[in-house]
Design an enzyme around this catalytic site. Structure first.
Site, mmCIF file in Angstrom:
data_model
loop_
_atom_site.group_PDB
_atom_site.id
_atom_site.type_symbol
_atom_site.label_atom_id
_atom_site.label_comp_id
_atom_site.label_asym_id
_atom_site.label_seq_id
_atom_site.Cartn_x
_atom_site.Cartn_y
_atom_site.Cartn_z
ATOM 1 N N ARG A 1 -2.500 -1.953 -3.377
ATOM 2 C CA ARG A 1 -3.755 -1.173 -3.012
ATOM 3 C C ARG A 1 -3.800 0.137 -4.158
ATOM 4 O O ARG A 1 -2.808 0.705 -4.149
ATOM 5 C CB ARG A 1 -3.615 -0.732 -1.746
ATOM 6 C CG ARG A 1 -4.880 0.375 -1.600
ATOM 7 C CD ARG A 1 -4.827 0.802 -0.081
ATOM 8 N NE ARG A 1 -6.197 1.826 0.286
ATOM 9 C CZ ARG A 1 -5.970 2.980 0.945
ATOM 10 N NH1 ARG A 1 -4.769 3.355 1.269
ATOM 11 N NH2 ARG A 1 -6.973 3.598 1.066
ATOM 12 N N ASN B 1 0.824 -1.385 -0.077
ATOM 13 C CA ASN B 1 -0.077 -0.052 0.067
ATOM 14 C C ASN B 1 0.838 1.254 0.001
ATOM 15 O O ASN B 1 1.381 1.554 1.117
ATOM 16 C CB ASN B 1 -0.856 0.072 1.286
ATOM 17 C CG ASN B 1 -1.661 1.137 1.376
ATOM 18 O OD1 ASN B 1 -1.715 2.100 0.539
ATOM 19 N ND2 ASN B 1 -2.531 1.302 2.385
ATOM 20 N N ARG C 1 -10.368 16.437 7.764
ATOM 21 C CA ARG C 1 -11.157 16.943 6.886
ATOM 22 C C ARG C 1 -12.625 17.350 7.259
ATOM 23 O O ARG C 1 -13.087 16.762 8.056
ATOM 24 C CB ARG C 1 -11.694 15.816 5.720
ATOM 25 C CG ARG C 1 -10.192 15.350 4.848
ATOM 26 C CD ARG C 1 -10.113 14.291 3.881
ATOM 27 N NE ARG C 1 -9.319 13.323 4.468
ATOM 28 C CZ ARG C 1 -9.446 12.011 3.892
ATOM 29 N NH1 ARG C 1 -10.589 11.629 3.538
ATOM 30 N NH2 ARG C 1 -8.074 11.338 3.970
ATOM 31 N N GLU D 1 -7.350 -4.577 6.027
ATOM 32 C CA GLU D 1 -7.552 -4.172 4.528
ATOM 33 C C GLU D 1 -6.344 -4.995 3.829
ATOM 34 O O GLU D 1 -6.822 -5.318 2.688
ATOM 35 C CB GLU D 1 -7.231 -2.670 4.361
ATOM 36 C CG GLU D 1 -8.582 -1.724 4.671
ATOM 37 C CD GLU D 1 -8.237 -0.310 4.731
ATOM 38 O OE1 GLU D 1 -7.742 0.059 5.931
ATOM 39 O OE2 GLU D 1 -8.772 0.200 3.822
ATOM 40 N N HIS E 1 -12.354 3.239 0.805
ATOM 41 C CA HIS E 1 -12.572 2.455 1.930
ATOM 42 C C HIS E 1 -13.403 1.316 1.305
ATOM 43 O O HIS E 1 -13.743 0.503 2.448
ATOM 44 C CB HIS E 1 -13.326 3.113 3.203
ATOM 45 C CG HIS E 1 -12.631 4.012 3.732
ATOM 46 N ND1 HIS E 1 -13.050 5.229 4.325
ATOM 47 C CD2 HIS E 1 -11.400 4.340 3.961
ATOM 48 C CE1 HIS E 1 -12.388 5.903 4.955
ATOM 49 N NE2 HIS E 1 -10.952 5.512 4.801
#
Ligand code: ADP
Length: 394
Positions: free
Chosen positions: A87, A10, A237, A381, A176
């Site tokens: 990923r 990743n 964010r 993940e 996600h």
């Protein structure tokens, strides 16, 4: 056939997370992180069984980190490495599932970069460096957006002129996906239900956060949109704001688009509201000590999350349970409790002791008896990427 080994990579702009998985083992043979790549402090950390170690990469970039990783992988494995799973954040509308990477797939990932200018180029760096080092291996791309390609148009279209969708690909994509898919499968298994006949709301709460409605194994709506800025309050964010905020700030303060972009992505969310930190642990401690900004940030975070979960029920034929995952979802009984308190209409209620118990990798049901299911499920993940990679090899 002997159990196969998959290396999962990743790759971010200055970091690479990696994990070495074997299809017959639930733990990783090796996992770790190369960080601060390209700087004098570049370093590779890894863990193998009980042993952890690190190595200085002094100025090394992605190629250097992967070149150091190769001997580690070889020392760890008894048999061969079978494939590398990468990923990739944005697959646009082109990628609805994982696929083997060739020149054309690389070009398509490059072409999607305008939709994910920070992530896709970094992902490609990792793919190209790894393909140069392991040219004989199959390389598989697993996309964060792919799971959400089953959204119906009513969920993915913005109410803007049609040409912007047709010509500029302006629509909601969601992110996600790997995590939402993984935890919804785990939820079905934990509850003795079939993936194809169960309906879940999932809340992935980390530095980035999103909700997802999963009906019978398919994503039907999600809170992130064209970019990962839409939806929930996150670490730095803002999540949803009035889109007119841009023109308001430009008119009243003379701010440029770049400045507004930076403010919404880097200075907002928990950090902006609290004036203190983007980290939920720090905020929980500060709230305990009476910090008003921290208390407000947590309150807004939980209310907005509850509102999003309630909205997501519109996408489901029935609700079999709500899943909390991600660093905050897996570790914060406070956030879970405050969120569920806003969802009385759904008859949700937690069992206090079960809620308190589910932290640091412990998952399980946390709802009170006789109330709808609420589950804490640690996400993984890397494992899902390894499983997807194996599925493409098959
Ligand atoms: P990323 O999105 O970068 O993968 P994570 O999923 O690791 O992030 O989540 C990071 C968030 O999880 C941080 O806000 C962190 O404070 C929060 N977190 C981790 N442990 C706890 C804890 N014990 N209590 C509350 N929040 C926690």
């Amino acid at each position: 056939m002997p159990a196969r080994n998959i290396l999962v990579i990743n790759c971010g702009s200055s970091s690479i997370k990696f994990a070495l998985a074997n299809e017959e083992r639930s733990d990783f043979l090796l996992h770790g992180l190369a960080e601060r790549l390209g700087s004098p402090e570049a370093v590779l950390h890894w863990q193998r069984g009980e042993q952890s170690d690190s190595q200085d990469l002094a100025g090394g970039a992605h190629e250097a980190a992967l070149a150091r990783l190769l001997p580690l992988v070889e020392q760890t494995l008894e048999g061969p490495l079978h494939a590398i799973g990468h990923r990739v954040v944005h697959g646009g509308e082109r990628f609805t599932q994982a696929c083997r990477i060739d020149a054309e797939v690389r070009q398509a990932i490059r072409a999607t970069a305008p939709l994910a200018p920070l992530h896709n180029p970094a992902n490609l760096l990792g793919i190209e460096a790894a393909m140069a080092l392991y040219p004989q291996l199959p390389h598989i791309a697993v996309f964060d957006t792919a799971f959400h390609q089953s959204l119906p148009p009513r969920a993915y279209r913005y109410a803007v002129p049609d040409a912007l969708y047709r010509e500029q690909h302006v629509r909601r994509y969601g992110f996600h996906g790997t995590s939402h898919r993984y935890v919804s499968h785990q939820a079905a298994e934990m509850s003795g239900l079939a993936v194809g006949d169960s309906n879940w709301l999932s809340a992935h709460l980390g530095n980035g956060s999103s909700t997802c409605a999963i009906a019978n194994g398919q994503s039907r709506d999600t809170s992130m949109g064209l970019t990962p800025l839409e939806g929930l309050v996150m670490g730095t964010r803002s999540g949803d704001v009035d889109p007119n905020l841009h023109s308001h700030l430009a008119r009243t303060l003379g701010w440029s688009l770049e400045k507004i972009d930076h403010m919404l992505n880097n200075d907002s969310g928990l950090l902006g509201l609290s004036g203190l930190s983007n980290d939920m642990r720090t905020l929980e401690q500060a709230r305990e000590q009476g910090h008003a900004g921290a208390a407000l940030a947590i309150e807004v975070f939980c209310y907005r999350l509850a509102k999003s979960l309630a909205a997501m029920t519109c996408a489901l034929p029935r609700l079999d349970g709500i899943i909390f995952t991600g660093g905050i979802g897996e570790n914060s009984p406070l956030v879970r409790n405050l969120t569920v308190q806003h969802l009385h209409v759904l008859d949700l209620q937690l069992d206090g002791a079960a809620n308190a118990r589910c932290v640091r990798g412990v998952g399980g049901p946390i709802h009170a008896a006789g109330h709808p299911r609420v589950l804490v499920i640690p996400t993984n993940e890397e494992r899902q990427i390894a499983l997807d990679t194996l599925a493409v090899l098959d």
